[in-house]
Design an enzyme around this catalytic site. Structure first.
Site, PDB file in Angstrom:
ATOM      1  N   ARG A  82       0.660  -1.161   0.101  1.00  0.00           N
ATOM      2  CA  ARG A  82       0.151  -0.100  -0.066  1.00  0.00           C
ATOM      3  C   ARG A  82       0.723   1.080   0.000  1.00  0.00           C
ATOM      4  NH1 ARG A  82      -4.530   0.137   4.511  1.00  0.00           N
ATOM      5  NH2 ARG A  82      -2.965   0.774   5.869  1.00  0.00           N
ATOM      6  N   LYS A 184      -2.899   6.400   1.282  1.00  0.00           N
ATOM      7  CA  LYS A 184      -2.567   6.875   2.642  1.00  0.00           C
ATOM      8  C   LYS A 184      -1.502   8.074   2.441  1.00  0.00           C
ATOM      9  CE  LYS A 184      -2.891   4.327   7.143  1.00  0.00           C
ATOM     10  NZ  LYS A 184      -4.241   4.322   7.146  1.00  0.00           N
ATOM     11  N   GLU A 220     -16.548   6.011   3.406  1.00  0.00           N
ATOM     12  CA  GLU A 220     -15.877   5.612   4.778  1.00  0.00           C
ATOM     13  C   GLU A 220     -15.878   6.784   5.615  1.00  0.00           C
ATOM     14  OE1 GLU A 220     -11.559   4.671   4.872  1.00  0.00           O
ATOM     15  OE2 GLU A 220     -11.465   5.751   2.550  1.00  0.00           O
TER      16      GLU A 220
HETATM   17  C1  LIG Z   1      -5.538   3.728   7.497  1.00  0.00           C
HETATM   18  C2  LIG Z   1      -6.706   3.933   6.943  1.00  0.00           C
HETATM   19  C3  LIG Z   1      -7.795   2.680   7.189  1.00  0.00           C
HETATM   20  C4  LIG Z   1      -7.750   1.680   7.848  1.00  0.00           C
HETATM   21  O1  LIG Z   1      -6.945   0.765   7.258  1.00  0.00           O
HETATM   22  P1  LIG Z   1      -6.119  -0.406   8.197  1.00  0.00           P
HETATM   23  O2  LIG Z   1      -5.138  -0.956   7.155  1.00  0.00           O
HETATM   24  O3  LIG Z   1      -7.023  -1.366   8.362  1.00  0.00           O
HETATM   25  O4  LIG Z   1      -5.560   0.240   9.295  1.00  0.00           O
HETATM   26  C5  LIG Z   1      -9.169   3.234   6.767  1.00  0.00           C
HETATM   27  N1  LIG Z   1      -9.307   4.314   6.229  1.00  0.00           N
HETATM   28  C6  LIG Z   1      -8.379   5.173   5.788  1.00  0.00           C
HETATM   29  C7  LIG Z   1      -9.012   6.416   5.211  1.00  0.00           C
HETATM   30  C8  LIG Z   1      -7.257   5.130   6.462  1.00  0.00           C
HETATM   31  O5  LIG Z   1      -6.270   6.121   6.146  1.00  0.00           O
END
Ligand SMILES: *Cc1c(COP(=O)(O)O)cnc(C)c1O
Length: 341
Positions: A82, A184, A220
């Site tokens: 990622r 991210k 989300e």
């Molecule tokens: C990091 C993140 C998540 C959760 O991801 P995980 O890999 O399960 O920790 C969900 N949404 C956003 C916007 C994120 O930045």
């Protein structure tokens, strides 16, 4: 190795400086060998790309002490992949995936005294991050970068028991259809801060963001993916190109299907359907799953049958099974739990 004298059970989710971190610098087109160092500060030019144009991305994962006393982490290969995708989208150099995984392991090992013991509920949060350190004033990618991993012990998420969250449907957008919602990037968080501060002022725990093109579909929250359970026990999660692909959510979908024998589905979920679900949860590394009790849609409340006092039964089973895998009580799929020491 002697553990630090910390009240593990009462830790919150805050930065605590530990002894060591991993740092590698990118210059003249290549990453250096990197090293575990003690200096917790970063000293870079005031004109660094990260300061001017927010060229920065990060990851988050945890190390745990399992029942037999080993230290492990969970699916670091997916964080490495990622972060590669985040770097590519932000025109940053990729830190090689095998080196990423090794650096995670080395950083945790160097901070073994800070890894909370089994049973404390606390874990060691691992934060890989990459920043443009080279000077840029014209808008372009920098030519120097720093990749860094630091760790910090964090407390049990559900200290004082599980409290289902109250969400509101948010009028701000989180991500554009062909934007950066799927990576991210710090920039996704900078612009979500106003929305979350505003939600808290209005008495809500989190924002539910909708797709910004039509504002009809569930995306989300600022930092967690949604998981829903239908009244006939099917586990459903929203499908969209502008959602961050949560590793927790992807793992929970596998747990639902292969461990609990439930039907799973990733599909577009319309706001209109929300009232039909039996359970709703937020998935991410921090909490694994936080149950959602109700969602406020501009004054109209959608209350899930699971209520405001506990996790719904399917959410609970998902939570217990995944945390069981992470803590070594249940055997996980090949490659999920990576032993550090
Ligand atoms: C990091 C993140 C998540 C959760 O991801 P995980 O890999 O399960 O920790 C969900 N949404 C956003 C916007 C994120 O930045």
């Amino acid at each position: 190795m002697e553990k630090k004298n910390i009240d593990w059970g009462n830790l919150g989710f805050a930065y605590m400086q530990t002894d060591k971190r991993f740092v590698s610098n990118y210059k003249d087109g290549a990453w250096d060998d990197g090293a575990i160092i003690s200096d917790a500060t970063v000293s870079i030019t005031e004109c660094a790309g990260v300061f001017q144009y927010a060229q920065t991305c990060f990851e988050g994962l945890k190390a745990y002490t399992t029942e037999d006393g080993s230290i492990v982490c969970f699916r670091p290969d997916l964080n490495a992949e990622r972060m590669k995708q985040s770097a590519e989208r932000l025109e940053m150099p990729v830190f090689p995936k095998d080196r990423f995984i090794k650096a995670v392991i080395d950083t945790v090992k160097a901070n073994e005294a800070w890894v909370p013991p089994y049973g404390s509920g606390a874990t060691l949060y691992i934060r890989p991050n990459m920043n443009a350190t080279g000077a840029v004033i014209g808008v372009k990618p920098a030519d120097e970068y720093q990749f860094r991993i630091f760790v910090t012990p964090v407390g049990p998420y559900f200290k004082g028991g599980v409290k289902p969250l109250t969400l509101r449907i948010c009028d701000f957008d989180r991500a554009a259809p062909h934007g950066t919602g799927h990576i991210k990037a710090g920039l996704n968080y900078a612009m979500s801060l106003h929305a979350i501060v505003d939600a808290h002022k209005a008495g809500f725990d989190e924002n539910m963001f909708l797709d910004s093109a039509t504002r009809t579909k569930v995306e989300e929250t600022g930092g967690a993916n949604f998981l829903f359970v239908t009244k006939d026990n099917k586990v459903v999660t929203p499908k969209s190109n502008s959602i961050l692909p949560s590793i927790t959510r992807r793992s929970l979908m596998v747990v639902a299907k292969d461990y609990l024998g439930l039907e799973v589905e990733e599909r577009e979920i319309y706001k209109e359907e929300l009232a039909d679900f039996a359970e709703c949860g937020l998935c991410g590394t921090a909490a694994v799953i936080s149950p959602v009790g109700k969602i406020n849609d501009h004054g109209k409340e959608i209350c899930f049958p699971s209520g405001m006092t506990s996790m719904g039964p399917v959410t609970k089973k998902l939570y217990d099974t995944l945390t069981g895998i992470q803590m070594g009580r249940i055997k996980g799929p090949e490659g999920w739990v990576v032993k550090i020491s």
